[in-house]
Design a protein around this motif. Structure first.
Motif, mmCIF file in Angstrom:
data_model
loop_
_atom_site.group_PDB
_atom_site.id
_atom_site.type_symbol
_atom_site.label_atom_id
_atom_site.label_comp_id
_atom_site.label_asym_id
_atom_site.label_seq_id
_atom_site.Cartn_x
_atom_site.Cartn_y
_atom_site.Cartn_z
ATOM 1 N N ALA A 145 75.763 56.680 56.538
ATOM 2 C CA ALA A 145 75.376 55.337 56.392
ATOM 3 C C ALA A 145 73.953 55.031 55.293
ATOM 4 O O ALA A 145 73.972 54.294 54.676
ATOM 5 N N ASN A 146 73.102 56.046 55.719
ATOM 6 C CA ASN A 146 72.032 56.288 55.092
ATOM 7 C C ASN A 146 72.168 56.357 53.442
ATOM 8 O O ASN A 146 71.720 55.945 52.599
ATOM 9 N N GLN A 147 73.058 57.626 53.137
ATOM 10 C CA GLN A 147 73.640 57.853 51.749
ATOM 11 C C GLN A 147 74.156 56.624 51.151
ATOM 12 O O GLN A 147 74.046 56.280 50.112
ATOM 13 N N ARG A 148 75.147 55.862 52.133
ATOM 14 C CA ARG A 148 75.734 54.897 51.638
ATOM 15 C C ARG A 148 74.796 53.575 50.934
ATOM 16 O O ARG A 148 74.859 52.977 49.889
ATOM 17 N N ILE A 149 73.674 53.255 51.776
ATOM 18 C CA ILE A 149 72.679 52.309 51.594
ATOM 19 C C ILE A 149 72.034 52.821 50.001
ATOM 20 O O ILE A 149 71.934 52.148 49.354
ATOM 21 N N HIS A 150 71.629 54.212 49.973
ATOM 22 C CA HIS A 150 70.731 54.565 48.851
ATOM 23 C C HIS A 150 71.858 54.331 47.711
ATOM 24 O O HIS A 150 71.602 54.011 46.394
ATOM 25 N N ASP A 151 72.914 54.764 47.839
ATOM 26 C CA ASP A 151 74.157 54.529 47.001
ATOM 27 C C ASP A 151 74.289 53.110 46.365
ATOM 28 O O ASP A 151 74.492 52.824 45.262
ATOM 29 N N LEU A 152 74.343 52.245 47.311
ATOM 30 C CA LEU A 152 74.652 50.937 46.925
ATOM 31 C C LEU A 152 73.468 50.296 46.252
ATOM 32 O O LEU A 152 73.749 49.549 45.010
ATOM 33 N N ILE A 153 72.231 50.683 46.657
ATOM 34 C CA ILE A 153 71.019 50.147 45.859
ATOM 35 C C ILE A 153 71.145 50.754 44.607
ATOM 36 O O ILE A 153 70.546 50.152 43.424
ATOM 37 N N ASN A 154 71.336 52.112 44.401
ATOM 38 C CA ASN A 154 71.511 52.544 43.268
ATOM 39 C C ASN A 154 72.626 51.915 42.084
ATOM 40 O O ASN A 154 72.217 51.771 40.828
ATOM 41 N N ARG A 155 73.766 51.668 42.702
ATOM 42 C CA ARG A 155 74.845 50.987 41.772
ATOM 43 C C ARG A 155 74.205 49.711 41.447
ATOM 44 O O ARG A 155 74.415 49.199 40.367
ATOM 45 N N ALA A 156 73.385 49.092 42.335
ATOM 46 C CA ALA A 156 73.075 47.631 42.169
ATOM 47 C C ALA A 156 72.033 47.418 40.975
ATOM 48 O O ALA A 156 71.707 46.412 40.181
ATOM 49 N N ALA A 157 71.562 48.926 40.756
ATOM 50 C CA ALA A 157 70.308 48.673 39.610
ATOM 51 C C ALA A 157 70.977 48.856 38.267
ATOM 52 O O ALA A 157 70.688 48.438 37.259
ATOM 53 N N ARG A 158 72.418 48.702 38.196
ATOM 54 C CA ARG A 158 73.170 48.707 36.969
ATOM 55 C C ARG A 158 72.525 49.481 35.835
ATOM 56 O O ARG A 158 72.236 48.981 34.745
ATOM 57 N N ASN A 159 72.401 50.788 36.015
ATOM 58 C CA ASN A 159 71.961 51.598 34.978
ATOM 59 C C ASN A 159 72.786 53.048 35.191
ATOM 60 O O ASN A 159 72.660 53.906 36.084
ATOM 61 N N ASP A 160 73.722 53.103 34.256
ATOM 62 C CA ASP A 160 74.431 54.260 34.483
ATOM 63 C C ASP A 160 74.083 55.634 34.281
ATOM 64 O O ASP A 160 73.907 56.671 35.050
ATOM 65 N N ALA A 161 72.937 55.671 33.328
ATOM 66 C CA ALA A 161 72.239 56.941 32.976
ATOM 67 C C ALA A 161 71.340 57.278 34.417
ATOM 68 O O ALA A 161 71.319 58.205 34.756
ATOM 69 N N LEU A 162 70.841 56.235 34.937
ATOM 70 C CA LEU A 162 69.959 56.469 35.941
ATOM 71 C C LEU A 162 70.998 57.264 37.316
ATOM 72 O O LEU A 162 70.703 57.950 37.956
ATOM 73 N N ARG A 163 72.086 56.347 37.128
ATOM 74 C CA ARG A 163 73.033 56.610 38.303
ATOM 75 C C ARG A 163 73.386 58.199 38.222
ATOM 76 O O ARG A 163 73.500 58.938 39.138
ATOM 77 N N GLN A 164 73.937 58.620 36.956
ATOM 78 C CA GLN A 164 74.282 59.837 36.670
ATOM 79 C C GLN A 164 73.344 60.797 37.323
ATOM 80 O O GLN A 164 73.774 62.055 37.615
ATOM 81 N N THR A 165 72.263 60.745 36.805
ATOM 82 C CA THR A 165 70.798 61.569 36.964
ATOM 83 C C THR A 165 70.967 61.819 38.276
ATOM 84 O O THR A 165 70.574 62.904 38.960
ATOM 85 N N TYR A 166 70.770 60.653 39.066
ATOM 86 C CA TYR A 166 70.481 60.671 40.533
ATOM 87 C C TYR A 166 71.838 61.142 41.237
ATOM 88 O O TYR A 166 71.193 62.143 41.988
#
Lengths: 231, 231
Positions: A145-166
């Motif tokens: 669930a923890n991972q999922r929270i961070h992932d959801l926030i990461n997606r909500a940031a709407r920056n694919d380069a950020l997401r890929q790097t993360y």
DNA sequence: ATATTGCGTAATGAATGCAAAAAACAATGT
DNA sequence: ACATTGTTTTTTGCATTCATTACGCAATAT
């Protein structure tokens, strides 16, 4: 109901190729799993011929896959010597967590600006689920669930380069089989921090959320390094 | 002067291998240069046989190199179709610059904490040189000094994961042959910002330097996107 | 004339084979 | 007994060959 200008898939549109995954890409995926799930241990030598046999492929696509994994630093190649599952040094772990803390902060800041009401509800839901797992002392479910929270926030940031790097950095850290939150007190503290994060996100207070997430990850870094034997 | 326990290189020490670069690694380097220096244009198709001939190697190590470049997103591979020099979309450019702004901020914050007196002197030197190039309207030299300043600060942050990620993103942006600072006013503004950054760094004011560097890059992002034709 | 189908050509994908380098082992000398 | 050198074996690196897929052009039918 079909008309000439409806919304059905236009097969005459230009490139729209069906990308059937190539073998070497499938091998990359398979090895990703093997490494992050523990089928291949950090430091372990990879014998090309043997691994190729195990995967029932020839050495050529396997070698291509290993080069890709090396670019992602999941394996380390020594020319004319061998390929090994990457074993991170203490310094590398320190640096990677530190960088992740910056990405987390940035995720929080951007997400506060860009998250939609529905996405926010998803995060809230995952947050509540996590609290439940915590009360039931279900550590694996808590992690998930923890991972999922961070992932959801990461997606909500709407920056694919950020997401890929993360995601890439996360994959590098995963083989470590992180074991923090071993003390009840630390676990409780982490949960408290998540409550604060949730509040900041719902208030759309980017700076506050960013600071909380950065601090959260730096504490994780310290916890991981604290009970990490250098051998 | 040789004794049995002096500081000479201990040849009996274990791995200490001399890593002679493998062919496919050299090819990766060569293609890095070709792509960032413009020998291969964004969107251009890469014919494996032809390129292998040009480089006087066989297709096998070339293909391995192309997989590595694809992992770094410098080329894009469509299975069974072809390999192309990556052409970034407007959104990808936006996202990448935005991510870079976060890395720059973090670099600034860490460097303020960790930079040595000598390193600070190096930055100051590069800064003065850059000012000179600006006054002489020597744009190429200005760019070079500018890059050097950011690189020195990045190194002073002493975080290798940060550095590697930063360099990787920089390589992706390089083929765009960025042309901002086209107006005298914007150029002057950029120089002013650099003066502020220099002051913040010498005062070791991390938050201030971080904020300046983030803002600096976001302005660069906007400038680049402003005069970037979508075709 | 246009659309469609079929064939030839050229490209990518993967497997095999061969050369080179390194490691493991054995043999020899001190 | 130990170190050193020579030989064998294993493993990696690369080139070549074969298979598969996609593209281009022509022929044919509508």
């Amino acid at each position: 109901m079909q008309t000439s200008d409806d919304t059905a898939l236009d097969l005459t549109a230009r490139p729209l190729r069906i990308e059937r995954a190539a073998l070497h890409d499938k091998i990359v995926e398979r090895l990703h799993d093997l490494i992050t799930e523990g089928g291949l241990e950090p430091g372990e030598r990879i014998n090309e011929r043997e691994l190729a046999e195990r995967l029932a492929v020839s050495r050529t696509p396997l070698r291509e896959a290993l080069r890709v994994l090396a670019a992602e630093k999941l394996v380390t190649i020594s020319p004319n010597y061998g390929t090994f599952v990457t074993r991170m040094t203490r310094q590398e772990i320190h640096d990677t967590f530190e960088l992740m803390s910056a990405l987390e902060r940035f995720s929080g800041e951007l997400a506060s600006l860009r998250i939609t009401a529905e996405e926010l509800a998803d995060v809230r839901e995952a947050h509540e689920a996590m609290l439940g797992h915590w009360q039931r002392h279900d550590l694996p479910a808590y992690y998930h669930a923890n991972q999922r929270i961070h992932d959801l926030i990461n997606r909500a940031a709407r920056n694919d380069a950020l997401r890929q790097t993360y995601l890439s950095l996360n994959r590098r850290l995963h083989p470590l089989r992180l074991s923090s939150n071993r003390s009840e007190a630390k676990w409780r503290k982490a949960v408290e921090e998540h409550r604060d994060m949730m509040s900041a996100l719902e208030a759309r207070d980017g700076p506050a959320l960013g600071a909380l997430m950065e601090r959260h990850l730096l504490e994780k870094r310290d916890a991981v390094l604290a009970d990490w034997a250098d051998g």
